[in-house]
Scaffold this motif. Structure first.
Motif, PDB file in Angstrom:
ATOM      1  N   ASN A 107      69.428 -29.450  56.140  1.00  0.00           N
ATOM      2  CA  ASN A 107      68.719 -30.411  56.989  1.00  0.00           C
ATOM      3  C   ASN A 107      69.605 -31.592  57.376  1.00  0.00           C
ATOM      4  N   ASP A 108      70.908 -31.364  57.491  1.00  0.00           N
ATOM      5  CA  ASP A 108      71.875 -32.405  57.822  1.00  0.00           C
ATOM      6  C   ASP A 108      72.183 -32.319  59.320  1.00  0.00           C
ATOM      7  N   PRO A 109      71.889 -33.376  60.092  1.00  0.00           N
ATOM      8  CA  PRO A 109      72.151 -33.338  61.530  1.00  0.00           C
ATOM      9  C   PRO A 109      73.603 -33.060  61.884  1.00  0.00           C
ATOM     10  N   GLU A 110      74.519 -33.340  60.993  1.00  0.00           N
ATOM     11  CA  GLU A 110      75.939 -33.109  61.267  1.00  0.00           C
ATOM     12  C   GLU A 110      76.409 -31.729  60.805  1.00  0.00           C
ATOM     13  N   ALA A 111      75.522 -30.973  60.155  1.00  0.00           N
ATOM     14  CA  ALA A 111      75.916 -29.688  59.563  1.00  0.00           C
ATOM     15  C   ALA A 111      75.697 -28.542  60.549  1.00  0.00           C
ATOM     16  N   THR A 112      76.049 -27.357  60.097  1.00  0.00           N
ATOM     17  CA  THR A 112      75.906 -26.145  60.882  1.00  0.00           C
ATOM     18  C   THR A 112      74.466 -25.949  61.342  1.00  0.00           C
ATOM     19  N   GLU A 113      74.311 -25.613  62.614  1.00  0.00           N
ATOM     20  CA  GLU A 113      72.991 -25.246  63.130  1.00  0.00           C
ATOM     21  C   GLU A 113      73.079 -23.853  63.731  1.00  0.00           C
ATOM     22  N   LEU A 114      72.274 -22.956  63.194  1.00  0.00           N
ATOM     23  CA  LEU A 114      72.222 -21.590  63.683  1.00  0.00           C
ATOM     24  C   LEU A 114      70.979 -21.413  64.541  1.00  0.00           C
ATOM     25  N   TYR A 115      70.998 -20.404  65.389  1.00  0.00           N
ATOM     26  CA  TYR A 115      69.841 -20.100  66.201  1.00  0.00           C
ATOM     27  C   TYR A 115      69.682 -18.592  66.276  1.00  0.00           C
ATOM     28  N   GLU A 116      68.445 -18.182  66.391  1.00  0.00           N
ATOM     29  CA  GLU A 116      68.139 -16.766  66.506  1.00  0.00           C
ATOM     30  C   GLU A 116      68.660 -16.258  67.837  1.00  0.00           C
ATOM     31  N   SER A 117      69.436 -15.183  67.790  1.00  0.00           N
ATOM     32  CA  SER A 117      69.980 -14.570  69.004  1.00  0.00           C
ATOM     33  C   SER A 117      69.021 -13.486  69.456  1.00  0.00           C
ATOM     34  N   GLY A 118      68.543 -13.589  70.651  1.00  0.00           N
ATOM     35  CA  GLY A 118      67.619 -12.598  71.167  1.00  0.00           C
ATOM     36  C   GLY A 118      68.342 -11.436  71.801  1.00  0.00           C
ATOM     37  N   ASP A 119      67.690 -10.294  71.802  1.00  0.00           N
ATOM     38  CA  ASP A 119      68.180  -9.095  72.493  1.00  0.00           C
ATOM     39  C   ASP A 119      69.611  -8.724  72.126  1.00  0.00           C
ATOM     40  N   VAL A 120      69.907  -8.705  70.833  1.00  0.00           N
ATOM     41  CA  VAL A 120      71.231  -8.281  70.392  1.00  0.00           C
ATOM     42  C   VAL A 120      71.231  -6.764  70.335  1.00  0.00           C
ATOM     43  N   ASP A 121      72.187  -6.150  70.991  1.00  0.00           N
ATOM     44  CA  ASP A 121      72.245  -4.697  71.070  1.00  0.00           C
ATOM     45  C   ASP A 121      73.116  -4.147  69.944  1.00  0.00           C
ATOM     46  N   GLU A 122      72.760  -4.500  68.709  1.00  0.00           N
ATOM     47  CA  GLU A 122      73.493  -4.028  67.547  1.00  0.00           C
ATOM     48  C   GLU A 122      72.509  -3.718  66.436  1.00  0.00           C
ATOM     49  N   GLU A 123      72.951  -2.928  65.484  1.00  0.00           N
ATOM     50  CA  GLU A 123      72.181  -2.686  64.283  1.00  0.00           C
ATOM     51  C   GLU A 123      72.877  -3.401  63.133  1.00  0.00           C
ATOM     52  N   MET A 124      72.113  -3.681  62.089  1.00  0.00           N
ATOM     53  CA  MET A 124      72.718  -4.271  60.896  1.00  0.00           C
ATOM     54  C   MET A 124      73.470  -3.159  60.175  1.00  0.00           C
ATOM     55  N   LEU A 125      74.750  -3.364  59.973  1.00  0.00           N
ATOM     56  CA  LEU A 125      75.596  -2.364  59.367  1.00  0.00           C
ATOM     57  C   LEU A 125      76.011  -2.826  57.977  1.00  0.00           C
ATOM     58  N   CYS A 126      75.666  -2.025  56.973  1.00  0.00           N
ATOM     59  CA  CYS A 126      76.080  -2.326  55.595  1.00  0.00           C
ATOM     60  C   CYS A 126      76.901  -1.150  55.090  1.00  0.00           C
ATOM     61  N   LEU A 127      78.197  -1.376  54.894  1.00  0.00           N
ATOM     62  CA  LEU A 127      79.082  -0.351  54.378  1.00  0.00           C
ATOM     63  C   LEU A 127      78.935  -0.306  52.859  1.00  0.00           C
ATOM     64  N   GLY A 128      79.336   0.797  52.271  1.00  0.00           N
ATOM     65  CA  GLY A 128      79.263   0.940  50.814  1.00  0.00           C
ATOM     66  C   GLY A 128      80.281   0.045  50.130  1.00  0.00           C
TER      67      GLY A 128
END
Length: 133
Positions: A107-128
């Motif tokens: 909750n720090d105004p100077e810190a990293t701010e992320l946002y939800e990316s819409g319509d991403v044409d990728e799948e979550m990939l988890c390698l072994g």
């Protein structure tokens, strides 16, 4: 008619104050995220992806194929994540905007701010796990 013009001119010159959204509590965060896989961006680039599972469990990846399992909880109005490879919680304040979630680290105004990316044409990939010789 003249009064209408004066009113419209004064409204146009009045500064608009944007009301900040309230941070999401645990129930609203869980309601929005559970069962979803959300991609997050930072400063115009892809940052990571998180899958939200039942029981406040998550799987996170920096989009590098390595995934970290974890869980989340609410503390002091923030959503905190504990991952299997870290002992310190990663706490964020989440707000729901017209474009999706936005998250501010600690909750720090100077810190990293992320946002939800819409319509991403990728799948979550988890390698072994890494396999050595």
């Amino acid at each position: 008619m003249r009064n209408l013009m004066i009113l419209l001119t004064s409204l146009a010159l009045t500064p608009v104050v944007a009301l900040a959204a309230e941070p999401l509590g645990a129930e609203d965060f869980d309601r929005y995220t559970q069962g979803k896989t959300l991609f997050y961006g930072f400063d115009g680039t892809a940052y990571g992806v998180e899958r939200y599972l039942p029981g406040r469990r998550v799987i996170w990846s920096f989009l590098d194929g390595r995934c970290q399992e974890g869980s989340w909880y609410e503390e002091a109005g923030q959503i905190c994540f504990l991952y299997e490879d870290r002992s310190d919680p990663q706490c964020w304040s989440f707000e729901l905007t017209p474009k999706g979630l936005s998250a501010r680290f600690r909750n720090d105004p100077e810190a990293t701010e992320l946002y939800e990316s819409g319509d991403v044409d990728e799948e979550m990939l988890c390698l072994g796990p890494d396999v050595g010789v």
